[in-house]
Design a protein around this motif. Structure first.
Motif, PDB file in Angstrom:
ATOM      1  N   LEU A   1       0.847  -1.185   0.000  1.00 27.28           N
ATOM      2  CA  LEU A   1       0.000   0.000   0.000  1.00 27.28           C
ATOM      3  C   LEU A   1       0.886   1.240   0.000  1.00 27.28           C
ATOM      4  CD1 LEU A   1      -2.433  -1.299   2.721  1.00 27.28           C
ATOM      5  CD2 LEU A   1      -2.681  -1.488   0.256  1.00 27.28           C
ATOM      6  N   ARG A   2       0.599   2.189  -0.874  1.00 27.02           N
ATOM      7  CA  ARG A   2       1.519   3.303  -1.086  1.00 27.02           C
ATOM      8  C   ARG A   2       0.788   4.640  -1.228  1.00 27.02           C
ATOM      9  NH1 ARG A   2       4.670   0.460   0.664  1.00 27.02           N
ATOM     10  NH2 ARG A   2       6.587  -0.396  -0.221  1.00 27.02           N
ATOM     11  N   PHE A   3       1.417   5.696  -0.679  1.00 25.93           N
ATOM     12  CA  PHE A   3       1.043   7.082  -0.955  1.00 25.93           C
ATOM     13  C   PHE A   3       1.915   7.544  -2.116  1.00 25.93           C
ATOM     14  CE2 PHE A   3       2.586  11.428  -0.384  1.00 25.93           C
ATOM     15  CZ  PHE A   3       1.414  12.149  -0.440  1.00 25.93           C
ATOM     16  N   VAL A   4       1.297   7.995  -3.212  1.00 24.12           N
ATOM     17  CA  VAL A   4       2.050   8.324  -4.415  1.00 24.12           C
ATOM     18  C   VAL A   4       1.779   9.764  -4.827  1.00 24.12           C
ATOM     19  CG1 VAL A   4       2.573   7.678  -6.790  1.00 24.12           C
ATOM     20  CG2 VAL A   4       1.856   5.924  -5.159  1.00 24.12           C
ATOM     21  N   PRO A   5       2.675  10.704  -4.532  1.00 21.57           N
ATOM     22  CA  PRO A   5       2.513  12.097  -5.008  1.00 21.57           C
ATOM     23  C   PRO A   5       3.007  12.208  -6.454  1.00 21.57           C
ATOM     24  CG  PRO A   5       4.454  11.911  -3.624  1.00 21.57           C
ATOM     25  CD  PRO A   5       3.847  10.541  -3.666  1.00 21.57           C
ATOM     26  N   PHE A   6       2.113  11.958  -7.395  1.00 24.44           N
ATOM     27  CA  PHE A   6       2.517  11.813  -8.792  1.00 24.44           C
ATOM     28  C   PHE A   6       3.232  13.055  -9.332  1.00 24.44           C
ATOM     29  CE2 PHE A   6      -0.868   8.577  -8.662  1.00 24.44           C
ATOM     30  CZ  PHE A   6      -0.183   7.511  -9.219  1.00 24.44           C
ATOM     31  N   ARG A   7       2.673  14.234  -9.064  1.00 26.27           N
ATOM     32  CA  ARG A   7       3.225  15.444  -9.679  1.00 26.27           C
ATOM     33  C   ARG A   7       4.644  15.719  -9.206  1.00 26.27           C
ATOM     34  NH1 ARG A   7      -0.089  20.965  -9.267  1.00 26.27           N
ATOM     35  NH2 ARG A   7      -1.501  19.740 -10.544  1.00 26.27           N
ATOM     36  N   ILE A   8       4.880  15.572  -7.919  1.00 25.04           N
ATOM     37  CA  ILE A   8       6.214  15.849  -7.390  1.00 25.04           C
ATOM     38  C   ILE A   8       7.187  14.757  -7.819  1.00 25.04           C
ATOM     39  CG2 ILE A   8       7.544  16.133  -5.270  1.00 25.04           C
ATOM     40  CD1 ILE A   8       5.085  17.359  -4.011  1.00 25.04           C
TER      41      ILE A   8
ATOM     42  N   THR B   1     -11.274  28.812   1.044  1.00 25.59           N
ATOM     43  CA  THR B   1     -10.574  29.417  -0.096  1.00 25.59           C
ATOM     44  C   THR B   1      -9.293  30.104   0.339  1.00 25.59           C
ATOM     45  OG1 THR B   1     -12.699  29.776  -1.204  1.00 25.59           O
ATOM     46  CG2 THR B   1     -10.808  31.037  -2.007  1.00 25.59           C
ATOM     47  N   GLU B   2      -9.354  30.798   1.478  1.00 25.32           N
ATOM     48  CA  GLU B   2      -8.170  31.492   1.994  1.00 25.32           C
ATOM     49  C   GLU B   2      -7.031  30.516   2.269  1.00 25.32           C
ATOM     50  OE1 GLU B   2      -5.913  34.754   3.600  1.00 25.32           O
ATOM     51  OE2 GLU B   2      -7.674  34.642   2.301  1.00 25.32           O
ATOM     52  N   TRP B   3      -7.338  29.417   2.911  1.00 25.46           N
ATOM     53  CA  TRP B   3      -6.304  28.440   3.224  1.00 25.46           C
ATOM     54  C   TRP B   3      -5.846  27.696   1.971  1.00 25.46           C
ATOM     55  CZ3 TRP B   3      -3.332  28.360   7.261  1.00 25.46           C
ATOM     56  CH2 TRP B   3      -3.778  28.885   8.470  1.00 25.46           C
ATOM     57  N   ARG B   4      -6.771  27.449   1.045  1.00 25.74           N
ATOM     58  CA  ARG B   4      -6.362  26.759  -0.182  1.00 25.74           C
ATOM     59  C   ARG B   4      -5.386  27.620  -0.977  1.00 25.74           C
ATOM     60  NH1 ARG B   4     -11.072  25.690  -2.361  1.00 25.74           N
ATOM     61  NH2 ARG B   4     -11.250  23.558  -1.561  1.00 25.74           N
ATOM     62  N   LYS B   5      -5.626  28.932  -1.017  1.00 28.80           N
ATOM     63  CA  LYS B   5      -4.692  29.825  -1.701  1.00 28.80           C
ATOM     64  C   LYS B   5      -3.317  29.767  -1.060  1.00 28.80           C
ATOM     65  CE  LYS B   5      -8.062  33.245  -3.394  1.00 28.80           C
ATOM     66  NZ  LYS B   5      -8.528  34.652  -3.248  1.00 28.80           N
ATOM     67  N   ALA B   6      -3.291  29.761   0.270  1.00 29.05           N
ATOM     68  CA  ALA B   6      -2.006  29.704   0.968  1.00 29.05           C
ATOM     69  C   ALA B   6      -1.289  28.386   0.682  1.00 29.05           C
ATOM     70  CB  ALA B   6      -2.221  29.888   2.471  1.00 29.05           C
ATOM     71  N   PHE B   7      -2.032  27.271   0.719  1.00 25.47           N
ATOM     72  CA  PHE B   7      -1.422  25.971   0.449  1.00 25.47           C
ATOM     73  C   PHE B   7      -0.932  25.889  -0.999  1.00 25.47           C
ATOM     74  CE2 PHE B   7      -2.555  24.797   4.535  1.00 25.47           C
ATOM     75  CZ  PHE B   7      -2.328  23.453   4.799  1.00 25.47           C
ATOM     76  N   SER B   8      -1.683  26.475  -1.920  1.00 24.26           N
ATOM     77  CA  SER B   8      -1.300  26.397  -3.327  1.00 24.26           C
ATOM     78  C   SER B   8      -0.058  27.220  -3.628  1.00 24.26           C
ATOM     79  CB  SER B   8      -2.455  26.853  -4.218  1.00 24.26           C
ATOM     80  OG  SER B   8      -2.751  28.236  -3.999  1.00 24.26           O
ATOM     81  N   ARG B   9       0.250  28.227  -2.786  1.00 25.64           N
ATOM     82  CA  ARG B   9       1.466  29.017  -3.008  1.00 25.64           C
ATOM     83  C   ARG B   9       2.728  28.180  -2.820  1.00 25.64           C
ATOM     84  NH1 ARG B   9       5.716  30.084  -3.733  1.00 25.64           N
ATOM     85  NH2 ARG B   9       6.876  32.035  -3.516  1.00 25.64           N
ATOM     86  N   ALA B  10       2.684  27.216  -1.932  1.00 23.33           N
ATOM     87  CA  ALA B  10       3.870  26.400  -1.671  1.00 23.33           C
ATOM     88  C   ALA B  10       4.177  25.501  -2.863  1.00 23.33           C
ATOM     89  CB  ALA B  10       3.667  25.557  -0.415  1.00 23.33           C
ATOM     90  N   ASP B  11       5.439  25.424  -3.223  1.00 26.07           N
ATOM     91  CA  ASP B  11       5.835  24.460  -4.245  1.00 26.07           C
ATOM     92  C   ASP B  11       5.608  23.042  -3.738  1.00 26.07           C
ATOM     93  OD1 ASP B  11       7.688  25.958  -6.545  1.00 26.07           O
ATOM     94  OD2 ASP B  11       7.596  27.007  -4.643  1.00 26.07           O
ATOM     95  N   VAL B  12       5.885  22.834  -2.455  1.00 27.46           N
ATOM     96  CA  VAL B  12       5.654  21.532  -1.831  1.00 27.46           C
ATOM     97  C   VAL B  12       5.147  21.761  -0.417  1.00 27.46           C
ATOM     98  CG1 VAL B  12       6.652  19.317  -1.144  1.00 27.46           C
ATOM     99  CG2 VAL B  12       7.517  20.480  -3.173  1.00 27.46           C
TER     100      VAL B  12
ATOM    101  N   THR C   1      -3.684  20.735  -3.921  1.00 27.98           N
ATOM    102  CA  THR C   1      -3.591  21.171  -5.317  1.00 27.98           C
ATOM    103  C   THR C   1      -2.507  20.403  -6.051  1.00 27.98           C
ATOM    104  OG1 THR C   1      -2.091  22.972  -4.679  1.00 27.98           O
ATOM    105  CG2 THR C   1      -4.439  23.486  -4.808  1.00 27.98           C
ATOM    106  N   GLY C   2      -2.160  19.245  -5.539  1.00 26.54           N
ATOM    107  CA  GLY C   2      -1.147  18.424  -6.189  1.00 26.54           C
ATOM    108  C   GLY C   2       0.248  18.638  -5.674  1.00 26.54           C
ATOM    109  N   ASN C   3       0.414  19.361  -4.579  1.00 25.77           N
ATOM    110  CA  ASN C   3       1.754  19.652  -4.065  1.00 25.77           C
ATOM    111  C   ASN C   3       2.023  19.006  -2.702  1.00 25.77           C
ATOM    112  OD1 ASN C   3      -0.065  21.249  -2.700  1.00 25.77           O
ATOM    113  ND2 ASN C   3       1.139  23.131  -2.831  1.00 25.77           N
TER     114      ASN C   3
END
Length: 968
Positions: A93-100, A246-257, A274-276
């Motif tokens: 069983l695996r966690f797979v962060p595909f984009r990174i 929305t406020e927190w999602r914007k903050a999380f999306s700013r991070a590259d990871v 957001t995939g990061n």
């Protein structure tokens, strides 16, 4: 069957998560079980699928030790178009962060760059943003990571929201430390750093400052170790607080990871994914908590409190990392194997009583365990379920053996196993790869074959051999040091590899040593040890810390805004005007307007004294003066006021429209703003001196102090002219390698992908149409003096216009060199994406040195703190070294006029000719035409006015007296 702990029965949600035979959707069952698990203090749980499919969670993740039955829903790209196919394997069983992962595979680290030659002079710089300088497991982890990063060549600067007891520790480490205050970021130039590592939700304000230009492209790694926000997200959804989500999602999306320390948190925060999302395990939090528990508890005390004897054999069985709605089949397998064996060899042969604890999801499992026990003949008083909501640490600490009863290969390491090993309890574990990687046989415990569970009897026999079975496990205690640090190297290496993938390393930056240089290491326990008193105080204050979190602060802010809006609505309802009120108000306004009109007409007919007209004239002059000099505002006054009025701003894109062009707006950088100032400068600047200070200066601590400002103000007040440039930001050579061999052009090469000399020389030849056998690279001495940097200087306005004249022609040639035959931009002066985006800015920033040196300007360095002045490269020592003929003002004016004439005649040297779009197109012919046109317009105005006067005389026009029109 007796139950040891019933405290968990009062917690809501347990029944929902483990609701017997109810046929809930499998994914719903997993989510319910997950929500129940998060109530356990270890903050570990299962992980599921992201709502958007941008990160993928495949099965069991690092949680609590409870065996589970895995039920996957069928899912594919056709089921959910926004999700990637789910990777399924019942035994893995695996966690797979595909984009990174794709990014890591595409970029491949720095191995290729390390093989390239080039002069790199500046070490990579990182900003570490912390919630506070306190002693906790997260701070210890970050300190240990930072220690190794520094050994690899990174330079770190610490920014903390709050000060704390580890301040001296970070200072001894060699870091600069800045305290930001509550939620503030101060004056931080994030562009000075190659990347930012932020830790905790509490640094959100700093994240917000990285969401605006020009910091949007700075690589950001955000470490989230709290579950506070994750628990609140479902509440926001239920209450309709979309703004907060929305406020927190914007903050999380700013991070590259976004990095989580375990595999439980990504599911909890899946709403913000957001995939990061990424996981770097190995946090010492479980070890820290276990050692803290041992400081206040002991095995004899716990056994006495719970009614167990010192000679009782206690076996604790823990399962998989998932919590599921039913007891796993592995529990029945374990009971069938060890139950009869323990009864035969322990109870009958040695006369010892034994107890077997099974860590379960809730008390509903008691009946199932009783059925299992009775089926194989085990007495009810020997088998006990124990819920995770209880004090699981007490059960582990009382145990003689801890058995890991899951046979599936999972991604994370069970935190309950970690605690058992910290408690010096022998463990019996399957020979799965994840466990074998960290557990040393006969030191931490014994292995059995996962494919043949009956081999666990041999492991039990080895540990329990002899008359005193619990004492024969003493050799296991020697593994405590290994347990405390067994994840350290893995965790640190994970961050090192992630940084190599995320950061951009410009051509002037020294590449860090590869991750292979991270030696087997330990957490820095010696710096973070805490006594029992401090730990007790920490536990008492933990509740108040949570309630003061920024998560709750934002909630209160939103609630206050909602309350204010409701109050305004109620007030507007209670203050509604009736139709008669509106009629009265309209009549009042009409009367006031009539009165104002009569007063205005009367004022126009009254004679004004000379004094009144003088005051009006003076007022007009004052307004005009403020209009022309509003941009000459004293910088000291601006610093006192703390803000610059909008009326002081100059829209560079209006004055130089090409700056709106995405192809040129970034590559020109600050020199583009200077072109805008120089364009028809008389309309905005009429003083004899002009100066600039880059916004980078404050962040790099080279901005002028008040004392230095006063010195500079006194100089420009006394000297109204002169060929001199004062600068206070110099090229930094102190924090560089190869300082003994660096000169002006080698520094320029390092800043521009190693191509500065070549590109500058080619541009210089193109500008002056020089043949290839003539030298094209101006001489720049290296005698220890300082060169200007950051576009922070003051010079006479006339000199500034001459410098702009030179710069416009030079950047035009530079633009030609950096384009292919089709006009596409190549950028030979950058290697990374960010360097290419700001292609010309680094060369143009230091161009002022070449111009000032070879045009025989006096160059004076001013200390930005004290205001002390020191001349650099004295003019009399430059004789014979300056290329004066190329920087002669007369020659530059002739060249400028030739360019202007070509633009007027539309004789374009190439399709994308930059020069006409960077400022005024002007020559003597244009000046003569403008002067002639102005003279003609003036003469025409005089003629028209004269004809009007003659017309009035012929018609006998006379102004009527006041009241004459009414009497008629």
């Amino acid at each position: 069957m007796r139950r040891v702990s019933n405290r968990e029965a009062n917690h809501g949600g347990a029944g929902a998560a483990n609701g017997g035979d109810r046929k809930d959707h499998p994914l719903k069952q997993r989510v319910q079980a997950f929500q129940f698990a998060r109530r356990w203090w270890s903050r570990r749980c299962c992980c599921g699928l992201s709502a958007k499919g941008l990160f993928m969670v495949i099965g069991a993740l690092s949680l609590i030790g409870v065996a589970v039955n895995v039920v996957f829903t069928s899912m594919s790209t056709t089921d959910r178009p926004n999700q990637l196919p789910v990777e399924r394997d019942l035994s893995s069983l695996r966690f797979v962060p595909f984009r990174i992962q794709r990014r890591i595979q595409t970029q491949g680290g720095l191995d290729q760059l390390r093989q390239e030659e080039g002069l790199r002079i500046y070490p990579p710089r990182l900003a570490l943003v912390l919630e506070g300088l306190k002693k906790d497991p997260t701070s210890m982890m970050l300190y240990s990571v930072s220690t190794n990063l520094r050994k690899l060549g990174y330079i770190l600067t610490i920014y903390a929201v709050e000060d704390g007891e580890t301040h001296p520790l970070w200072e001894r480490f060699g870091c600069q430390i800045f305290i930001l205050g509550d939620g503030g970021t101060g004056v931080v130039d994030w562009s000075f750093f190659h990347g930012v590592i932020a830790s905790s939700l509490e640094v959100k304000e700093s994240i917000s400052s990285l969401m605006v230009e020009p910091f949007c492209s700075i690589p950001l790694i955000w470490i989230i170790h709290e579950d506070t926000l994750g628990k609140r997200l479902p509440i926001y959804a239920n209450r309709g607080w979309k703004y907060l989500i929305t406020e927190w999602r914007k903050a999380f999306s700013r991070a590259d990871v976004v990095v989580f320390p375990d595999f439980s948190l990504p599911m909890l925060y899946s709403t913000l994914d957001t995939g990061n999302f990424f996981v770097i395990g190995g946090s010492p939090v479980d070890i820290w908590m276990a050692e803290r528990y041992m400081m206040t508890h002991s095995k004899p005390f716990l056994r006495a409190v719970n009614g167990f004897g010192e000679d009782d054999l206690i076996i604790v069985v823990i399962g998989s990392f998932f919590l599921y709605s039913k007891l796993p089949q592995e529990y029945e397998t374990v009971m069938n194997i060890i139950g009869p064996w323990v009864m035969e060899h322990i109870q009958k042969e040695h006369g010892r009583s034994f107890k077997v604890f099974f860590i379960c999801g809730n008390d509903d499992h008691c009946d199932n365990l009783q059925v299992m026990a009775s089926r194989i003949g085990l007495p009810n008083e020997t088998v006990f379920p124990y819920c995770l909501d209880g004090d699981v640490n007490s059960i582990l600490l009382m145990a003689n053996i801890v058995l890991y009863g899951s046979f599936q290969d999972e991604q994370g390491f069970s935190p309950l196993l970690v605690r058992a090993m910290c408690f010096k309890i022998p463990i019996v574990v399957p020979d799965l790869p994840t466990i074998r990687e960290h557990v040393v046989e006969k030191v931490h415990g014994m292995f059995f074959e996962a494919k043949n569970p009956r081999t666990m009897i041999g492991a039990f026999s080895h540990i329990l051999s002899g008359k005193e079975p619990s004492l024969n496990a003493k050799p296991v205690a020697s593994g405590l040091v290994l347990v405390r640090n067994m994840f350290a190297s893995e965790c640190i290496t994970g961050y090192v590899k992630l940084l190599e993938t995320i950061l951009h390393f410009p051509s002037d930056t020294i590449l860090p040593k590869p991750p292979s240089h991270v030696k087997p290491t330990m957490w820095t326990w010696k710096f973070f040890k805490q006594d029992i008193t401090h730990l007790h105080r920490e536990m008492l204050n933990s509740t108040s810390t949570e309630t003061s979190s920024i998560v709750y602060a934002l909630e209160k802010e939103l609630q206050s805004q909602i309350g204010t809006l409701q109050d305004e609505i109620e007030a507007s309802k209670s203050e509604n005007l009736t139709p008669s009120d509106w009629d009265d108000l309209r009549e009042l306004e009409i009367l006031e307007e009539i009165e104002r009109r009569e007063m205005r007409e009367l004022g126009e007919r009254m004679e004004s004294s000379v004094g009144v007209w003088n005051s009006i004239r003076n007022h007009i002059k004052k307004v005009q003066k403020s209009k022309f000099e509003k941009h000459e505002r004293d910088e000291g006054d601006l610093s006192k006021r703390g803000w610059r009025p909008i009326s002081d701003d100059i829209d560079a894109t209006v004055r130089i429209p090409i700056l709106n062009d995405t192809d040129y707006g970034d590559v020109l950088g600050e020199i583009g703003g200077m072109f805008a100032i120089a364009n028809k400068i008389d309309a905005i600047h009429k003083t004899p001196w002009i100066g600039f200070q880059s916004w980078h200066a404050a962040g790099q601590k080279v901005a002028l102090s008040m004392e230095a400002e006063n010195v500079l103000e006194d100089i420009v007040g006394r000297e109204t002219n002169g060929d001199v440039i004062y600068y206070w930001a110099s090229i930094d050579l102190q924090n560089t390698r190869h300082i003994d061999i660096l000169d002006f052009w080698s520094v320029c090469d390092s800043l521009n992908a190693g191509n500065c000399r070549t590109v500058f020389e080619d541009s210089f030849r193109q500008m002056y149409n020089l043949s290839h056998d003539m030298p094209g690279l101006p001489y720049m001495p290296a005698d220890g003096n300082l060169w200007s940097s950051l576009n922070s200087w003051v010079m006479p306005t006339s000199s500034f216009l001459e410098f702009m004249m030179f710069s416009r022609m030079f950047v035009d040639s530079l633009d030609l060199i950096n384009r292919d035959e089709d006009g596409n931009h190549l950028c030979l002066l950058g290697s990374t994406k960010l360097e290419k985006k700001q292609c010309y800015s680094r060369v143009m920033e230091i161009l002022v040195n070449v111009w000032a040196y070879h045009s025989a300007r006096m160059m004076v360095y001013m200390d930005p703190i004290s205001g002390e002045l020191k001349e650099q490269y004295p003019v009399d020592q430059r004789k014979g070294l300056m290329w004066v003929k190329y920087f002669n003002s007369t020659l530059l004016k002739h060249m400028d006029e030739d360019f202007a004439q070509a633009a007027i005649d539309k004789v374009l040297p190439r399709k994308r000719w930059l020069w006409p779009r960077t400022g005024e197109v002007h020559n003597q012919g244009i000046f003569d035409k403008e002067r002639e046109g102005k003279y003609r317009r003036k003469q025409e105005t005089k003629r028209v006015n004269k004809e009007k006067q003659l017309e009035r005389k012929r018609n006998g026009y006379k102004q009527k007296a006041i009241g004459e029109a009414k009497s008629e």
